[in-house]
Every structure is written in structure tokens, then in C-alpha cells.
Design a protein around this motif. Structure first.
Motif, PDB file in Angstrom:
ATOM      1  N   PRO A  87       0.820  -1.227   0.000  1.00  0.00           N
ATOM      2  CA  PRO A  87       0.000   0.000   0.000  1.00  0.00           C
ATOM      3  C   PRO A  87       0.848   1.270   0.000  1.00  0.00           C
ATOM      4  O   PRO A  87       0.450   2.277  -0.599  1.00  0.00           O
ATOM      5  CB  PRO A  87      -0.812  -0.145   1.291  1.00  0.00           C
ATOM      6  N   GLU A  88       1.998   1.234   0.631  1.00  0.00           N
ATOM      7  CA  GLU A  88       2.860   2.429   0.676  1.00  0.00           C
ATOM      8  C   GLU A  88       3.514   2.736  -0.668  1.00  0.00           C
ATOM      9  O   GLU A  88       4.177   3.765  -0.813  1.00  0.00           O
ATOM     10  CB  GLU A  88       3.928   2.299   1.772  1.00  0.00           C
ATOM     11  N   ASP A  89       3.355   1.862  -1.649  1.00  0.00           N
ATOM     12  CA  ASP A  89       3.826   2.160  -2.998  1.00  0.00           C
ATOM     13  C   ASP A  89       2.825   3.013  -3.778  1.00  0.00           C
ATOM     14  O   ASP A  89       3.119   3.443  -4.900  1.00  0.00           O
ATOM     15  CB  ASP A  89       4.088   0.871  -3.778  1.00  0.00           C
ATOM     16  N   THR A  90       1.673   3.243  -3.209  1.00  0.00           N
ATOM     17  CA  THR A  90       0.657   4.069  -3.858  1.00  0.00           C
ATOM     18  C   THR A  90       1.178   5.477  -4.075  1.00  0.00           C
ATOM     19  O   THR A  90       1.636   6.135  -3.137  1.00  0.00           O
ATOM     20  CB  THR A  90      -0.614   4.116  -3.001  1.00  0.00           C
ATOM     21  N   ALA A  91       1.136   5.919  -5.320  1.00  0.00           N
ATOM     22  CA  ALA A  91       1.662   7.238  -5.673  1.00  0.00           C
ATOM     23  C   ALA A  91       1.444   7.473  -7.164  1.00  0.00           C
ATOM     24  O   ALA A  91       1.055   6.556  -7.895  1.00  0.00           O
ATOM     25  CB  ALA A  91       3.156   7.315  -5.368  1.00  0.00           C
ATOM     26  N   VAL A  92       1.706   8.705  -7.581  1.00  0.00           N
ATOM     27  CA  VAL A  92       1.817   8.992  -9.007  1.00  0.00           C
ATOM     28  C   VAL A  92       3.282   8.764  -9.387  1.00  0.00           C
ATOM     29  O   VAL A  92       4.180   9.305  -8.740  1.00  0.00           O
ATOM     30  CB  VAL A  92       1.391  10.425  -9.332  1.00  0.00           C
ATOM     31  N   TYR A  93       3.495   7.971 -10.391  1.00  0.00           N
ATOM     32  CA  TYR A  93       4.849   7.625 -10.838  1.00  0.00           C
ATOM     33  C   TYR A  93       5.182   8.432 -12.088  1.00  0.00           C
ATOM     34  O   TYR A  93       4.406   8.473 -13.042  1.00  0.00           O
ATOM     35  CB  TYR A  93       4.948   6.134 -11.120  1.00  0.00           C
ATOM     36  N   TYR A  94       6.359   9.060 -12.055  1.00  0.00           N
ATOM     37  CA  TYR A  94       6.800   9.934 -13.137  1.00  0.00           C
ATOM     38  C   TYR A  94       8.073   9.391 -13.784  1.00  0.00           C
ATOM     39  O   TYR A  94       9.001   8.951 -13.100  1.00  0.00           O
ATOM     40  CB  TYR A  94       7.102  11.332 -12.608  1.00  0.00           C
ATOM     41  N   CYS A  95       8.099   9.488 -15.085  1.00  0.00           N
ATOM     42  CA  CYS A  95       9.286   9.156 -15.863  1.00  0.00           C
ATOM     43  C   CYS A  95      10.123  10.424 -16.012  1.00  0.00           C
ATOM     44  O   CYS A  95       9.578  11.526 -16.179  1.00  0.00           O
ATOM     45  CB  CYS A  95       8.816   8.661 -17.225  1.00  0.00           C
ATOM     46  N   ASN A  96      11.426  10.255 -15.955  1.00  0.00           N
ATOM     47  CA  ASN A  96      12.343  11.379 -16.043  1.00  0.00           C
ATOM     48  C   ASN A  96      13.516  10.997 -16.937  1.00  0.00           C
ATOM     49  O   ASN A  96      13.974   9.851 -16.891  1.00  0.00           O
ATOM     50  CB  ASN A  96      12.828  11.729 -14.639  1.00  0.00           C
ATOM     51  N   ALA A  97      13.997  11.949 -17.728  1.00  0.00           N
ATOM     52  CA  ALA A  97      15.136  11.636 -18.589  1.00  0.00           C
ATOM     53  C   ALA A  97      15.979  12.867 -18.847  1.00  0.00           C
ATOM     54  O   ALA A  97      15.449  13.978 -18.984  1.00  0.00           O
ATOM     55  CB  ALA A  97      14.652  11.055 -19.915  1.00  0.00           C
ATOM     56  N   ASP A  98      17.274  12.648 -18.924  1.00  0.00           N
ATOM     57  CA  ASP A  98      18.207  13.687 -19.363  1.00  0.00           C
ATOM     58  C   ASP A  98      18.425  13.492 -20.856  1.00  0.00           C
ATOM     59  O   ASP A  98      18.925  12.457 -21.283  1.00  0.00           O
ATOM     60  CB  ASP A  98      19.533  13.574 -18.611  1.00  0.00           C
ATOM     61  N   ILE A  99      18.032  14.508 -21.617  1.00  0.00           N
ATOM     62  CA  ILE A  99      18.006  14.369 -23.066  1.00  0.00           C
ATOM     63  C   ILE A  99      18.808  15.476 -23.722  1.00  0.00           C
ATOM     64  O   ILE A  99      18.665  16.660 -23.362  1.00  0.00           O
ATOM     65  CB  ILE A  99      16.548  14.387 -23.580  1.00  0.00           C
ATOM     66  N   LEU A 100      19.646  15.082 -24.667  1.00  0.00           N
ATOM     67  CA  LEU A 100      20.379  16.044 -25.480  1.00  0.00           C
ATOM     68  C   LEU A 100      19.554  16.320 -26.729  1.00  0.00           C
ATOM     69  O   LEU A 100      19.298  15.412 -27.526  1.00  0.00           O
ATOM     70  CB  LEU A 100      21.752  15.484 -25.858  1.00  0.00           C
ATOM     71  N   PHE A 101      19.138  17.566 -26.888  1.00  0.00           N
ATOM     72  CA  PHE A 101      18.291  17.955 -28.008  1.00  0.00           C
ATOM     73  C   PHE A 101      18.789  19.278 -28.552  1.00  0.00           C
ATOM     74  O   PHE A 101      18.883  20.254 -27.803  1.00  0.00           O
ATOM     75  CB  PHE A 101      16.831  18.069 -27.545  1.00  0.00           C
ATOM     76  N   GLU A 102      19.125  19.280 -29.822  1.00  0.00           N
ATOM     77  CA  GLU A 102      19.634  20.478 -30.481  1.00  0.00           C
ATOM     78  C   GLU A 102      20.788  21.090 -29.693  1.00  0.00           C
ATOM     79  O   GLU A 102      20.804  22.286 -29.382  1.00  0.00           O
ATOM     80  CB  GLU A 102      18.507  21.497 -30.691  1.00  0.00           C
TER      81      GLU A 102
END
Length: 119
Positions: A87-102
Motif C-alpha cells: 500500500p505504501e507504494d501508492t503514488a503517481v509515478y513519473y518518468c524522467n530523462a536527461d536528453i540532449l536535443f539540439e
């Protein structure tokens, strides 16, 4: 423009499993470090797991042995296999990335996917 889109969240019973996916879309970019974060109601966002471009992984103590992070560089995707959910895993999970763009590095976030662990 680069976008990160998460999927795979939902309602699961304690002890169950879910697999989250994060897909990066766009063109002309390179992905470096990636990670999953989560934010429960009333709490700060916290790192759950991270993976480098060389597949070195790091996990929060609370999920070690239960969660597994992986990435598919050819598909620009990242995954989080979550087993023995609590139950303590309940949360909104977000993806994150370091991206090289232009020729510039950016820190991208997805919109989040809700995970609810409840009987």
C-alpha cells in the motif's frame, strides 16, 4: 520537441505486480540518464529507480528486491517492473530523462501515471 509518456499504472492488490512503461517521442534527440520518481499525496517527490545509458542501476532502499528498472535504447523506452507491491507504494509515478536535443541538455518529465495498491 521531445515528449515522455508513461503508461501501465492502475489499481492492484497488495502483493500484486504492475509494469510501467515510459516512451520518449520526437526526433533528433539522445537519451542519457533515465529514472522513475513517485509522489504520494502530501509527500515530496522521491527517486524510485534510475538507470544510466550504460545500464547501471540504482534503487531506493524501500523498493530494492521488489522493483526492476530497464531500458530499451533502440525503442527509446524505459520500464519499471514492480512486484510484491505494498500500500505504501501508492503514488503517481513519473518518468524522467536527461536528453540532449539540439546541442542542449534538458531534464524532461512525463505527465505521470497513478498506481494504487489497495485491497
Amino acid at each position: 520537441q521531445v515528449q515522455l509518456v508513461e503508461s501501465g499504472g492502475g489499481l492492484v492488490q497488495p502483493g500484486g505486480s504492475l509494469r510501467l512503461s515510459c516512451a520518449a517521442s520526437g526526433s533528433g534527440f539522445s537519451i542519457y540518464g533515465m529514472g522513475w520518481y513517485r509522489q504520494a499525496p502530501g509527500k515530496q517527490r522521491e527517486l524510485v529507480a534510475a538507470i544510466t545509458s550504460g545500464d547501471t542501476t540504482n534503487y531506493a532502499e524501500s523498493v530494492k528486491g521488489r522493483f526492476t528498472i530497464a531500458r530499451d535504447n533502440a525503442k527509446n523506452r524505459m520500464y519499471l517492473q514492480m512486484n510484491s507491491l505494498k500500500p505504501e507504494d501508492t503514488a503517481v509515478y513519473y518518468c524522467n530523462a536527461d536528453i540532449l536535443f539540439e546541442l542542449t541538455f534538458y531534464h524532461y518529465w512525463g505527465q505521470g501515471t497513478q498506481v494504487i495498491v489497495s485491497s
